[in-house]
Scaffold this motif. Structure first.
Motif, PDB file in Angstrom:
ATOM      1  N   PRO A   6       0.992  -1.259  -0.032  1.00 30.65           N
ATOM      2  CA  PRO A   6       0.042  -0.070   0.024  1.00 30.65           C
ATOM      3  C   PRO A   6       0.841   1.237   0.085  1.00 30.65           C
ATOM      4  O   PRO A   6       1.827   1.320   0.590  1.00 30.65           O
ATOM      5  CB  PRO A   6      -0.983  -0.008   1.083  1.00 30.65           C
ATOM      6  CG  PRO A   6      -0.149  -1.014   2.307  1.00 30.65           C
ATOM      7  CD  PRO A   6       0.753  -1.972   1.259  1.00 30.65           C
ATOM      8  N   LEU A   7       0.284   2.144  -0.717  1.00 29.98           N
ATOM      9  CA  LEU A   7       0.960   3.690  -0.429  1.00 29.98           C
ATOM     10  C   LEU A   7       0.096   4.509  -0.830  1.00 29.98           C
ATOM     11  O   LEU A   7      -0.909   4.678  -1.658  1.00 29.98           O
ATOM     12  CB  LEU A   7       2.041   3.526  -1.935  1.00 29.98           C
ATOM     13  CG  LEU A   7       2.932   4.713  -2.069  1.00 29.98           C
ATOM     14  CD1 LEU A   7       3.928   4.858  -1.055  1.00 29.98           C
ATOM     15  CD2 LEU A   7       3.612   5.146  -3.425  1.00 29.98           C
ATOM     16  N   THR A   8       0.128   5.551   0.123  1.00 28.43           N
ATOM     17  CA  THR A   8      -0.645   6.697   0.055  1.00 28.43           C
ATOM     18  C   THR A   8       0.000   7.955  -0.649  1.00 28.43           C
ATOM     19  O   THR A   8       1.334   8.547  -0.294  1.00 28.43           O
ATOM     20  CB  THR A   8      -0.837   7.264   1.455  1.00 28.43           C
ATOM     21  OG1 THR A   8      -1.710   6.340   2.311  1.00 28.43           O
ATOM     22  CG2 THR A   8      -1.636   8.424   1.433  1.00 28.43           C
ATOM     23  N   VAL A 260      11.067   5.005  -3.619  1.00 29.93           N
ATOM     24  CA  VAL A 260      10.011   4.703  -3.086  1.00 29.93           C
ATOM     25  C   VAL A 260       9.968   3.543  -2.261  1.00 29.93           C
ATOM     26  O   VAL A 260       8.886   3.584  -1.263  1.00 29.93           O
ATOM     27  CB  VAL A 260       8.553   5.087  -4.014  1.00 29.93           C
ATOM     28  CG1 VAL A 260       7.424   4.953  -3.065  1.00 29.93           C
ATOM     29  CG2 VAL A 260       8.876   6.197  -4.897  1.00 29.93           C
ATOM     30  N   GLU A 261      10.599   2.738  -2.579  1.00 26.14           N
ATOM     31  CA  GLU A 261      10.664   1.409  -1.726  1.00 26.14           C
ATOM     32  C   GLU A 261      10.534   1.376  -0.022  1.00 26.14           C
ATOM     33  O   GLU A 261      11.435   2.362   0.579  1.00 26.14           O
ATOM     34  CB  GLU A 261      11.750   0.470  -1.978  1.00 26.14           C
ATOM     35  CG  GLU A 261      11.466  -0.272  -3.428  1.00 26.14           C
ATOM     36  CD  GLU A 261      12.636  -1.105  -3.698  1.00 26.14           C
ATOM     37  OE1 GLU A 261      13.758  -1.181  -3.129  1.00 26.14           O
ATOM     38  OE2 GLU A 261      12.703  -1.629  -5.021  1.00 26.14           O
ATOM     39  N   GLY A 262       9.848   0.954   0.543  1.00 27.63           N
ATOM     40  CA  GLY A 262       9.756   1.157   1.868  1.00 27.63           C
ATOM     41  C   GLY A 262       8.928   2.357   2.501  1.00 27.63           C
ATOM     42  O   GLY A 262       8.728   2.457   3.688  1.00 27.63           O
ATOM     43  N   ALA A 263       8.645   3.140   1.680  1.00 29.89           N
ATOM     44  CA  ALA A 263       7.930   4.211   2.138  1.00 29.89           C
ATOM     45  C   ALA A 263       6.369   4.057   2.112  1.00 29.89           C
ATOM     46  O   ALA A 263       5.886   3.165   1.216  1.00 29.89           O
ATOM     47  CB  ALA A 263       8.243   5.349   1.285  1.00 29.89           C
ATOM     48  N   LYS A 285       2.301   5.707 -12.754  1.00 27.29           N
ATOM     49  CA  LYS A 285       3.599   4.759 -12.705  1.00 27.29           C
ATOM     50  C   LYS A 285       3.626   4.271 -11.007  1.00 27.29           C
ATOM     51  O   LYS A 285       4.016   3.184 -10.905  1.00 27.29           O
ATOM     52  CB  LYS A 285       5.010   5.542 -12.849  1.00 27.29           C
ATOM     53  CG  LYS A 285       6.059   4.710 -13.041  1.00 27.29           C
ATOM     54  CD  LYS A 285       7.375   5.324 -13.535  1.00 27.29           C
ATOM     55  CE  LYS A 285       8.462   4.371 -13.556  1.00 27.29           C
ATOM     56  NZ  LYS A 285       9.520   4.838 -14.546  1.00 27.29           N
ATOM     57  N   LEU A 286       3.177   5.031 -10.327  1.00 26.85           N
ATOM     58  CA  LEU A 286       3.192   4.647  -8.800  1.00 26.85           C
ATOM     59  C   LEU A 286       2.212   3.521  -8.518  1.00 26.85           C
ATOM     60  O   LEU A 286       2.559   2.467  -7.951  1.00 26.85           O
ATOM     61  CB  LEU A 286       2.905   5.789  -7.933  1.00 26.85           C
ATOM     62  CG  LEU A 286       4.102   6.789  -7.734  1.00 26.85           C
ATOM     63  CD1 LEU A 286       3.597   7.940  -6.891  1.00 26.85           C
ATOM     64  CD2 LEU A 286       5.418   6.148  -7.237  1.00 26.85           C
ATOM     65  N   ALA A 287       0.990   3.794  -9.229  1.00 26.78           N
ATOM     66  CA  ALA A 287       0.072   2.828  -9.311  1.00 26.78           C
ATOM     67  C   ALA A 287       0.279   1.556  -9.883  1.00 26.78           C
ATOM     68  O   ALA A 287      -0.288   0.336  -9.395  1.00 26.78           O
ATOM     69  CB  ALA A 287      -1.294   3.389  -9.851  1.00 26.78           C
ATOM     70  N   ALA A 288       1.033   1.367 -10.942  1.00 27.29           N
ATOM     71  CA  ALA A 288       1.677   0.320 -11.449  1.00 27.29           C
ATOM     72  C   ALA A 288       2.494  -0.638 -10.433  1.00 27.29           C
ATOM     73  O   ALA A 288       2.653  -1.901 -10.832  1.00 27.29           O
ATOM     74  CB  ALA A 288       2.366   0.432 -12.703  1.00 27.29           C
TER      75      ALA A 288
END
Length: 314
Positions: A6-8, A260-263, A285-288
């Motif tokens: 998950p990423l906000t 962005v890994e781990g964020a 690109k983030l959503a992919a």
């Protein structure tokens, strides 16, 4: 296949085009539509690679000097402003020219002229070599304006008459850095004449405030904008100061997923010359790679618009 993490994504608002950038781009587009290609543009109309490439494809020819322009084709002056000598040369050559200088930059030019006419020694807070600084200093005779880039410059400045000094600023500076320089000048020259209204433009201030709001909650900040864009570079600096790992990127193609890994939370914003389509490209690109939830963080409403020059307004 393992589930995506998950990423906000905190999306800064306001972001992207300001009224001055929007006006400048429209001037070039309308000039091409009215007069046909090519239309010459002195300096990049705004500091964004994607905008420049799109306008070039429509028929804009970007040059650095009027010497590169033929007399019989229109020329547009960039949003950053030009020295007085440039329109004077264009008039002497009887060229058709359109001035896309941002009205908020023109306001600084008027202030500088007013201080000069009043006999004050003028300090310009800005970045040496930036086209806006070159244009502002070029409104007045050589030596009339002293460039101050740092607090140290402010502390070293020796005016002819300490009681008769004024300052103006570049419109795309860091609000916080500029406040420190102004404080240093005021400590030395309590009577220094200040702008009637803040020279740093509303869009620069609003975008920096929005970055502060999201960077405080995000581990990573992605600033979409070109490396020669002063306001975009400042946004990355503001983000780092607020505690985020900030990256300035032209578009999604240079976004490294490892950043962005781990964020868990990533902030996204765009400089005042970056098109909104580039923002969507970064989110896509983030959503992919992640299970993205987008949260828009709105810190100000912008309703400013600027009129187009009469020659292309119809």
């Amino acid at each position: 296949m393992s589930p995506r993490a998950p990423l906000t994504v905190l999306l800064a608002s306001p972001r992207g085009f300001c009224a001055g950038v929007d006006r400048a781009i429209q001037i070039v587009e309308r000039a091409i539509a009215k007069y046909g290609a090519p239309v010459y543009v002195r300096h990049e109309i705004v500091h964004n690679r994607h905008v420049v490439e799109r306008l070039r494809a429509l028929g804009a020819v970007f040059v650095e000097d009027l010497d590169e322009c033929p007399d019989d084709r229109p020329v547009v002056f960039s949003a950053h402003g030009v020295p007085k000598s440039v329109p004077a040369e264009a008039k002497a050559r009887r060229m058709l020219f359109l001035d896309a200088t941002c009205p908020l930059v023109s306001k600084v030019h008027v202030e500088a002229q007013r201080h000069f006419d009043a006999g004050r020694e003028i300090v310009l807070i800005g970045h040496g070599g930036h086209p806006e600084v070159v244009g502002t200093m070029g409104q007045l005779p050589d030596g009339a304006v002293r460039l101050i880039e740092t607090v140290e410059d402010a502390q070293a400045f020796q005016p002819r008459d300490p009681a008769n000094v004024a300052f103006v600023t570049q419109t795309t500076l860091s609000v916080d850095d500029t406040a420190d320089i102004v404080a240093a000048l005021r400590a030395r020259f309590p009577d220094i004449a200040a702008p009637h209204k803040e020279d740093i433009c509303y869009a620069t201030t609003n975008r920096q405030d929005a970055v502060k709001a999201i960077a405080a909650r995000a581990e990573v900040l992605l600033v979409i904008g070109s490396a020669n864009s002063s306001n975009s570079v400042r946004l990355a600096e503001v983000g780092r100061r607020a505690g985020a790992r900030a990256y300035l990127i032209d578009d999604a193609s240079v976004l490294e997923p490892r950043w962005v890994e781990g964020a868990r939370t990533v902030g996204v914003t765009a400089g005042a010359s970056a098109p909104e389509v580039l923002v969507q490209g970064v989110i896509d690109k983030l959503a992919a790679a992640f299970d993205v939830t987008v949260e828009e963080v709105d810190t100000a409403q912008e309703t400013v618009t600027f009129k187009l020059p009469r020659a292309v307004a119809g």
